[in-house]
Design a protein around this motif. Structure first.
Motif, PDB file in Angstrom:
ATOM      1  N   GLN A  47       0.856  -1.189   0.000  1.00 48.87           N
ATOM      2  CA  GLN A  47       0.000   0.000   0.000  1.00 48.87           C
ATOM      3  C   GLN A  47       0.891   1.237   0.000  1.00 48.87           C
ATOM      4  O   GLN A  47       1.630   1.474   0.951  1.00 48.87           O
ATOM      5  N   CYS A  48       0.828   2.020  -1.068  1.00 50.89           N
ATOM      6  CA  CYS A  48       1.667   3.209  -1.205  1.00 50.89           C
ATOM      7  C   CYS A  48       1.400   4.186  -0.059  1.00 50.89           C
ATOM      8  O   CYS A  48       0.239   4.486   0.257  1.00 50.89           O
ATOM      9  N   ARG A  59      10.098   2.578  -4.227  1.00 50.58           N
ATOM     10  CA  ARG A  59      11.169   2.976  -3.299  1.00 50.58           C
ATOM     11  C   ARG A  59      10.569   3.813  -2.177  1.00 50.58           C
ATOM     12  O   ARG A  59       9.593   4.536  -2.382  1.00 50.58           O
ATOM     13  N   GLN A  60      11.187   3.711  -1.000  1.00 52.20           N
ATOM     14  CA  GLN A  60      10.872   4.563   0.148  1.00 52.20           C
ATOM     15  C   GLN A  60       9.384   4.571   0.499  1.00 52.20           C
ATOM     16  O   GLN A  60       8.842   5.576   0.937  1.00 52.20           O
ATOM     17  N   GLY A  61       8.719   3.436   0.299  1.00 52.60           N
ATOM     18  CA  GLY A  61       7.318   3.320   0.647  1.00 52.60           C
ATOM     19  C   GLY A  61       6.368   3.884  -0.388  1.00 52.60           C
ATOM     20  O   GLY A  61       5.159   3.911  -0.159  1.00 52.60           O
ATOM     21  N   PHE A  62       6.885   4.331  -1.533  1.00 53.25           N
ATOM     22  CA  PHE A  62       6.063   4.946  -2.571  1.00 53.25           C
ATOM     23  C   PHE A  62       5.972   4.029  -3.790  1.00 53.25           C
ATOM     24  O   PHE A  62       6.930   3.341  -4.137  1.00 53.25           O
ATOM     25  N   TYR A  64       5.648   3.571  -7.965  1.00 50.17           N
ATOM     26  CA  TYR A  64       6.478   4.174  -9.011  1.00 50.17           C
ATOM     27  C   TYR A  64       6.008   5.587  -9.355  1.00 50.17           C
ATOM     28  O   TYR A  64       6.810   6.523  -9.409  1.00 50.17           O
ATOM     29  N   ASP A  65       4.691   5.746  -9.585  1.00 53.91           N
ATOM     30  CA  ASP A  65       4.171   7.052  -9.998  1.00 53.91           C
ATOM     31  C   ASP A  65       4.406   8.114  -8.936  1.00 53.91           C
ATOM     32  O   ASP A  65       4.815   9.244  -9.246  1.00 53.91           O
ATOM     33  N   CYS A  66       4.152   7.772  -7.677  1.00 52.05           N
ATOM     34  CA  CYS A  66       4.307   8.749  -6.595  1.00 52.05           C
ATOM     35  C   CYS A  66       5.775   9.076  -6.341  1.00 52.05           C
ATOM     36  O   CYS A  66       6.116  10.206  -6.005  1.00 52.05           O
ATOM     37  N   PHE A  67       6.640   8.075  -6.535  1.00 49.27           N
ATOM     38  CA  PHE A  67       8.062   8.324  -6.304  1.00 49.27           C
ATOM     39  C   PHE A  67       8.590   9.389  -7.253  1.00 49.27           C
ATOM     40  O   PHE A  67       9.460  10.181  -6.891  1.00 49.27           O
ATOM     41  N   TYR A  68       8.053   9.427  -8.463  1.00 47.30           N
ATOM     42  CA  TYR A  68       8.544  10.399  -9.441  1.00 47.30           C
ATOM     43  C   TYR A  68       7.688  11.662  -9.530  1.00 47.30           C
ATOM     44  O   TYR A  68       7.924  12.503 -10.398  1.00 47.30           O
ATOM     45  N   VAL A 252      12.950  -2.642   8.961  1.00 50.57           N
ATOM     46  CA  VAL A 252      11.566  -2.171   8.884  1.00 50.57           C
ATOM     47  C   VAL A 252      11.445  -1.027   7.888  1.00 50.57           C
ATOM     48  O   VAL A 252      10.522  -0.986   7.070  1.00 50.57           O
ATOM     49  N   ARG A 253      12.393  -0.112   7.922  1.00 46.73           N
ATOM     50  CA  ARG A 253      12.279   1.069   7.066  1.00 46.73           C
ATOM     51  C   ARG A 253      12.317   0.705   5.582  1.00 46.73           C
ATOM     52  O   ARG A 253      11.632   1.325   4.766  1.00 46.73           O
ATOM     53  N   SER A 254      13.096  -0.271   5.208  1.00 48.20           N
ATOM     54  CA  SER A 254      13.169  -0.650   3.794  1.00 48.20           C
ATOM     55  C   SER A 254      11.913  -1.383   3.341  1.00 48.20           C
ATOM     56  O   SER A 254      11.736  -1.649   2.148  1.00 48.20           O
ATOM     57  N   HIS A 255      11.016  -1.701   4.295  1.00 50.11           N
ATOM     58  CA  HIS A 255       9.753  -2.353   3.964  1.00 50.11           C
ATOM     59  C   HIS A 255       8.561  -1.432   4.221  1.00 50.11           C
ATOM     60  O   HIS A 255       7.425  -1.898   4.374  1.00 50.11           O
ATOM     61  N   GLU A 256       8.796  -0.120   4.232  1.00 48.60           N
ATOM     62  CA  GLU A 256       7.675   0.800   4.363  1.00 48.60           C
ATOM     63  C   GLU A 256       6.715   0.612   3.184  1.00 48.60           C
ATOM     64  O   GLU A 256       7.155   0.458   2.042  1.00 48.60           O
ATOM     65  N   GLY A 257       5.426   0.619   3.477  1.00 46.89           N
ATOM     66  CA  GLY A 257       4.435   0.405   2.430  1.00 46.89           C
ATOM     67  C   GLY A 257       4.051  -1.053   2.247  1.00 46.89           C
ATOM     68  O   GLY A 257       3.161  -1.365   1.449  1.00 46.89           O
ATOM     69  N   TYR A 258       4.683  -1.951   2.991  1.00 45.96           N
ATOM     70  CA  TYR A 258       4.334  -3.366   2.950  1.00 45.96           C
ATOM     71  C   TYR A 258       3.253  -3.634   4.002  1.00 45.96           C
ATOM     72  O   TYR A 258       3.382  -3.211   5.152  1.00 45.96           O
ATOM     73  N   VAL A 259       2.215  -4.319   3.589  1.00 44.27           N
ATOM     74  CA  VAL A 259       1.155  -4.699   4.528  1.00 44.27           C
ATOM     75  C   VAL A 259       1.537  -6.035   5.150  1.00 44.27           C
ATOM     76  O   VAL A 259       1.828  -7.004   4.435  1.00 44.27           O
ATOM     77  N   VAL A 260       1.557  -6.076   6.481  1.00 40.05           N
ATOM     78  CA  VAL A 260       1.987  -7.280   7.181  1.00 40.05           C
ATOM     79  C   VAL A 260       1.000  -7.673   8.266  1.00 40.05           C
ATOM     80  O   VAL A 260       0.240  -6.833   8.783  1.00 40.05           O
TER      81      VAL A 260
END
Length: 264
Positions: A47-48, A59-62, A64-68, A252-260
């Motif tokens: 989830q972005c 990247r960074q929890g975003f 592709y579209d939001c990252f750019y 944890v930080r590298s998995h921001e945006g991952y639903v767990v």
């Protein structure tokens, strides 16, 4: 107990030891209380963090579209020397960039798997150092905008690393260095336009203590894209990492945006 939600970086409290929390929409988890307990982590989806759509994280929890497109992840975030808000020049959203860039920033030295230099907003002290798993940190200069902090960091990268050696940090390898003595050497190494912000009498060292029962001898990184389920006994939390008894570490930080789903 069962918890489910979208991962964001762990929130922290500057206590002795550092207190860590996983925050979800309808619940939160004090990670320190899980030490010496079995923890199950199950990957459920993405989830972005920006648009909240169930799209793959880029990247960074975003997504592709939001990252750019989002101003929150412009190039100046990772490279502060590229900041231009002080010139009134927009990257993606000038109003946002002025709010973030035109505020006090700290350039610092930290002991985190080695001695490193870095930049953070003053409001993120000492959170930034905790997120990097630093044992000690000291401010070099406090400047009024992100650009000045960035050019200072660039100058000092000729003498210090600017990235955390995360494996050394997680294995508690000894980091040798006296931050007060090191700071005294820096006045002539920083850019001339920043030297007015360097004060010899500012030598406050922050010390961080972490809750770790056992450090890993050999590190194995858990990646939820390749392993959707993990179970292990939690032995420590440091930086933004969970450390397990079998040497598995979970960033944890590298998995921001991952639903767990987390079961304890």
């Amino acid at each position: 107990m069962q918890y489910e939600g979208v991962l964001t970086k762990m929130q922290t409290e500057f206590e002795k030891p550092i207190q860590y929390y996983l925050i979800f929409d309808n619940s939160f988890l004090n990670v320190n209380q899980l030490l010496n307990k079995e923890v199950e982590i199950t990957f459920k989806g993405h989830q972005c963090l920006n648009c909240s759509k169930r799209k793959k994280i880029y990247r960074q929890g975003f997504c592709y579209d939001c990252f750019y497109s989002s101003p929150a992840v412009g190039d100046w975030i990772m490279r502060p020397e590229l900041s231009t808000a002080h010139l009134g020049i927009q990257d993606r959203d000038l109003a946002y960039e002025e709010r973030v860039q035109l505020q006090p920033h700290i350039v610092y030295l930290a002991l985190s798997g080695g001695m490193k230099v870095g930049v953070t907003r003053k409001t993120q002290v000492p959170t930034r150092w905790i997120d990097q798993g630093a044992s000690e940190a000291i401010a070099i200069v406090e400047v009024p905008n992100r650009y000045l902090a960035g050019i200072t960091e660039v100058a000092l990268k000729n003498y210090y690393a600017d990235k955390t050696n995360w494996k050394r940090m997680l294995q508690e390898m000894a980091t040798v260095g006296n931050l007060i003595e090191e700071r005294l050497k820096l006045e002539n190494l920083i850019p001339e336009e920043v030297r007015e912000y360097f004060h010899l009498d500012k030598n406050d060292v922050y010390t961080m203590e972490y809750m770790v029962i056992q450090y890993p001898k050999k590190i194995n990184s858990l990646n939820l894209d390749t392993k959707s389920y993990f179970k292990g006994k939690l032995m420590g939390v440091k930086g933004q990492y969970l450390i397990f008894e079998d040497g598995t570490v979970f960033n944890v930080r590298s998995h921001e945006g991952y639903v767990v789903e987390i079961n304890v």
